[in-house]
Design a protein around this motif. Structure first.
Motif, PDB file in Angstrom:
ATOM      1  N   ARG A   1       0.825  -1.208   0.000  1.00  0.00           N
ATOM      2  CA  ARG A   1       0.000   0.000   0.000  1.00  0.00           C
ATOM      3  C   ARG A   1       0.860   1.259   0.000  1.00  0.00           C
ATOM      4  O   ARG A   1       0.578   2.232  -0.697  1.00  0.00           O
ATOM      5  CB  ARG A   1      -0.920  -0.008   1.222  1.00  0.00           C
ATOM      6  CG  ARG A   1      -1.891   1.184   1.269  1.00  0.00           C
ATOM      7  CD  ARG A   1      -2.758   1.169   2.503  1.00  0.00           C
ATOM      8  NE  ARG A   1      -1.986   1.446   3.714  1.00  0.00           N
ATOM      9  CZ  ARG A   1      -1.638   0.530   4.606  1.00  0.00           C
ATOM     10  NH1 ARG A   1      -1.994  -0.728   4.440  1.00  0.00           N
ATOM     11  NH2 ARG A   1      -0.929   0.860   5.676  1.00  0.00           N
ATOM     12  N   LEU A   2       1.938   1.252   0.773  1.00  0.00           N
ATOM     13  CA  LEU A   2       2.812   2.424   0.837  1.00  0.00           C
ATOM     14  C   LEU A   2       3.658   2.598  -0.415  1.00  0.00           C
ATOM     15  O   LEU A   2       4.098   3.720  -0.716  1.00  0.00           O
ATOM     16  CB  LEU A   2       3.721   2.314   2.061  1.00  0.00           C
ATOM     17  CG  LEU A   2       3.010   2.405   3.426  1.00  0.00           C
ATOM     18  CD1 LEU A   2       3.996   2.173   4.550  1.00  0.00           C
ATOM     19  CD2 LEU A   2       2.325   3.752   3.590  1.00  0.00           C
ATOM     20  N   LEU A   3       3.905   1.505  -1.135  1.00  0.00           N
ATOM     21  CA  LEU A   3       4.665   1.631  -2.383  1.00  0.00           C
ATOM     22  C   LEU A   3       3.930   2.464  -3.422  1.00  0.00           C
ATOM     23  O   LEU A   3       4.559   3.048  -4.315  1.00  0.00           O
ATOM     24  CB  LEU A   3       4.974   0.240  -2.950  1.00  0.00           C
ATOM     25  CG  LEU A   3       6.179  -0.497  -2.350  1.00  0.00           C
ATOM     26  CD1 LEU A   3       6.338  -1.852  -2.999  1.00  0.00           C
ATOM     27  CD2 LEU A   3       7.452   0.312  -2.516  1.00  0.00           C
ATOM     28  N   ARG A   4       2.610   2.502  -3.336  1.00  0.00           N
ATOM     29  CA  ARG A   4       1.855   3.322  -4.289  1.00  0.00           C
ATOM     30  C   ARG A   4       2.095   4.814  -4.068  1.00  0.00           C
ATOM     31  O   ARG A   4       1.943   5.611  -4.995  1.00  0.00           O
ATOM     32  CB  ARG A   4       0.362   3.018  -4.157  1.00  0.00           C
ATOM     33  CG  ARG A   4       0.015   1.552  -4.381  1.00  0.00           C
ATOM     34  CD  ARG A   4      -1.452   1.299  -4.080  1.00  0.00           C
ATOM     35  NE  ARG A   4      -1.782  -0.129  -4.190  1.00  0.00           N
ATOM     36  CZ  ARG A   4      -2.969  -0.650  -3.864  1.00  0.00           C
ATOM     37  NH1 ARG A   4      -3.931   0.148  -3.414  1.00  0.00           N
ATOM     38  NH2 ARG A   4      -3.172  -1.934  -3.977  1.00  0.00           N
ATOM     39  N   LYS A   5       2.454   5.192  -2.848  1.00  0.00           N
ATOM     40  CA  LYS A   5       2.711   6.597  -2.541  1.00  0.00           C
ATOM     41  C   LYS A   5       4.187   6.944  -2.643  1.00  0.00           C
ATOM     42  O   LYS A   5       4.532   8.094  -2.925  1.00  0.00           O
ATOM     43  CB  LYS A   5       2.209   6.920  -1.123  1.00  0.00           C
ATOM     44  CG  LYS A   5       0.740   6.587  -0.896  1.00  0.00           C
ATOM     45  CD  LYS A   5       0.348   6.866   0.559  1.00  0.00           C
ATOM     46  CE  LYS A   5      -1.107   6.474   0.822  1.00  0.00           C
ATOM     47  NZ  LYS A   5      -1.488   6.701   2.245  1.00  0.00           N
ATOM     48  N   THR A   6       5.056   5.984  -2.384  1.00  0.00           N
ATOM     49  CA  THR A   6       6.501   6.225  -2.412  1.00  0.00           C
ATOM     50  C   THR A   6       7.104   5.490  -3.592  1.00  0.00           C
ATOM     51  O   THR A   6       7.372   4.296  -3.535  1.00  0.00           O
ATOM     52  CB  THR A   6       7.148   5.739  -1.103  1.00  0.00           C
ATOM     53  OG1 THR A   6       6.456   6.303   0.001  1.00  0.00           O
ATOM     54  CG2 THR A   6       8.615   6.136  -1.049  1.00  0.00           C
ATOM     55  N   ARG A   7       7.295   6.214  -4.677  1.00  0.00           N
ATOM     56  CA  ARG A   7       7.818   5.616  -5.902  1.00  0.00           C
ATOM     57  C   ARG A   7       9.322   5.853  -5.973  1.00  0.00           C
ATOM     58  O   ARG A   7       9.812   6.938  -5.611  1.00  0.00           O
ATOM     59  CB  ARG A   7       7.148   6.218  -7.133  1.00  0.00           C
ATOM     60  CG  ARG A   7       5.639   5.989  -7.161  1.00  0.00           C
ATOM     61  CD  ARG A   7       5.025   6.726  -8.346  1.00  0.00           C
ATOM     62  NE  ARG A   7       5.562   6.239  -9.588  1.00  0.00           N
ATOM     63  CZ  ARG A   7       5.077   5.213 -10.267  1.00  0.00           C
ATOM     64  NH1 ARG A   7       4.043   4.542  -9.794  1.00  0.00           N
ATOM     65  NH2 ARG A   7       5.616   4.834 -11.407  1.00  0.00           N
ATOM     66  N   PRO A   8      10.083   4.870  -6.412  1.00  0.00           N
ATOM     67  CA  PRO A   8      11.551   5.037  -6.468  1.00  0.00           C
ATOM     68  C   PRO A   8      12.008   6.096  -7.446  1.00  0.00           C
ATOM     69  O   PRO A   8      13.069   6.692  -7.255  1.00  0.00           O
ATOM     70  CB  PRO A   8      12.045   3.640  -6.870  1.00  0.00           C
ATOM     71  CG  PRO A   8      10.875   2.995  -7.527  1.00  0.00           C
ATOM     72  CD  PRO A   8       9.657   3.543  -6.848  1.00  0.00           C
TER      73      PRO A   8
END
Length: 500
Positions: free
Chosen positions: A25-32
């Protein structure tokens, strides 16, 4: 370790499944690609929390958590920061931070060595090895590099590698690019890589790879231009020389009159870029590529297609005129009679003019057929003329037959009008799965066969039809019927236009 739970927004007693769902879920907000440092902090927290959960599940959570000290801040440690090309990042490899198929020896693990890594130099070394070798050698070489035994180092180098390839594409096979993406875990959806940009990068690098001298056989096989069951590299080299030369109109006639050369150039361009001309390598002249690619596109009569066809028609007309004059001269010389050069060249000029007229009629038909087959919502101008052309032709047929008493002229207009109405009705129909479109007069051969069939039917039915039956008038009604059916098919479009 509370900082990791706070960052992942989970409690210390959350199971492994809950931790993975929170991380996804947090990967959708924090993109590399948008926040590299934030992504590294999130991934480090995920690794710590996940290891703690797995250890707790096996009953060893207390022993491992006592050795984990929370950092002073959420910033990544200095060893994780990406150094510049001239700096050296010091990375300490430990048994907890090493992964991969190849592991260090026990002696190396005991002394806990420090690896001095230059990120820029390492990225360049990986790219060069991928260019010079195949995918299998590349996979083995990557797994044996001690710099990639660290998860964090591997992720950083992977991001740097992909960013450098986006900025400066390299001649690389698609299999080697896939190996790099798989090794650095960049082929997954959660990696944050734009799939459209990745596909564009793949096409650009593959085009550059095909143009390397050692890969000419692979390109010839892709183009399917064999000679005696082997790739014809000479034809491929000729296409490459033409596309690398500066654009000049003087370079058009010779490839245009050579048999199959125009089609080979079109296949060459399509093999390099798959129709995306903006992604061609820098050594290919863009003006040359655009001209020859548009010259072989089916459908519309583009300007390059008309230019190439006109060159061929003029060449054929000149050959025909010279042949007729030569045959006439030889016949007069063999018979011993007088020779009138003006008559011979006049006949040749008439034949040449007929050839050019046939080509111009065919080009006009292709343009008219494409123009009439455009969708109703097409922004082509003028729309009213495209919509009212068929009724105007039908009115012209009726006027020639009834008012001017010229049935021959009316028939000449009626036949192409009937064919045009059938093709318009077929082109503008909604595609259905499993239904093949009707190919009626799609090329010069098809038009000739259709005219012969219609003339044969008319010659057989003409003696049996009474004189008072208006055959031409009935024939003019058929295109009007197709036109009315077209209006009814697009009635919703007209209703929306009226209410807009």
């Amino acid at each position: 370790m509370n900082w990791a739970y706070t960052l992942l927004e989970v409690s210390p007693d959350t199971d492994v499944g809950g931790i993975k769902r929170a991380y996804a879920r947090l990967l959708r907000k924090t993109r590399p690609d948008e926040d590299a440092e934030g992504f590294q902090r999130l991934h480090m927290a995920y690794q710590l929390v996940l290891a703690h959960a797995n250890a707790r599940a096996t009953g060893a959570a207390a022993a491992q958590s006592s050795h984990i000290a929370p950092p002073a801040s959420l910033d990544p440690p200095p060893a994780l920061r990406v150094a510049g090309d001239r700096d050296v990042a010091v990375l300490r490899t430990t048994p907890e931070s090493t992964v991969g198929t190849a592991m260090p020896s026990p002696a190396e693990t005991d002394v806990n060595p420090v690896l001095a890594v230059n990120p820029g130099e390492l990225v360049n070394r990986v790219i060069q090895y991928a260019i010079d070798n195949d995918d299998r050698k590349l996979s083995v070489w990557l797994s044996r590099q001690p710099e990639f035994w660290s998860i964090r180092t591997k992720q950083q180098i992977g991001q740097l590698l992909l960013n450098q390839l986006f900025r400066n594409p390299q001649p690389m096979a698609s299999t080697c690019l896939d190996t790099l993406l798989q090794f650095f875990d960049l082929e997954q959806v959660l990696s944050g890589v734009n799939p459209m940009a990745l596909a564009q990068l793949r096409r650009r690098q593959l085009a550059m790879w095909y143009l390397l001298p050692q890969n000419d056989r692979s390109l010839a096989l892709r183009l399917n231009i064999p000679t005696n069951r082997s790739p014809d590299r000479r034809q491929m080299a000729a296409c490459l020389r033409l596309l690398q030369a500066p654009w000049r109109w003087q370079s058009v006639p010779w490839p245009a009159i050579r048999r199959g050369r125009t089609a080979a150039i079109g296949r060459f361009i399509h093999a390099l870029c798959s129709g995306h001309l903006a992604e061609l390598p820098a050594q290919i002249n863009r003006a040359h590529a655009e001209f020859w690619y548009r010259a072989v596109l089916p459908g519309a009569m583009t300007w390059p297609r008309f230019a190439v066809g006109s060159v061929r028609a003029v060449f054929l007309a000149l050959v025909l005129m010279a042949s007729i004059a030569g045959v006439t001269t030889l016949s007069a010389w063999a018979s011993g009679g007088g020779f009138d050069g003006y008559v011979a060249w006049g006949v040749g000029a008439i034949m040449a003019g007929g050839t050019l007229g046939i080509w111009l009629a065919f080009a006009g038909w292709i343009w008219l057929d494409h123009w009439q087959g455009l969708p109703e919502a097409s922004p082509s101008r003028p729309v009213w003329l495209r919509r009212m052309l068929l009724p105007a032709l039908c009115v012209a047929v009726a006027a020639l037959d009834y008012l001017a008493n010229a049935p021959v002229g009316a028939t000449v207009i009626l036949v192409p009008t009937l064919v045009l109405s059938l093709r318009r009705f077929n082109h503008r129909a909604k595609p259905r799965p499993g239904r093949k479109p009707m190919r009626l007069g799609s090329n010069l051969r098809g038009i000739g066969v259709l005219l012969v069939v219609l003339a044969s039917i008319a010659s057989k039915l003409a003696p049996e039809v009474p004189e008072h039956v208006p055959v031409i008038g009935i024939g003019a009604v058929v295109p009007m019927g197709f036109w009315i059916a077209e209006l009814w098919r697009h009635r919703l479009h007209f209703k929306r236009r009226a209410t807009a």
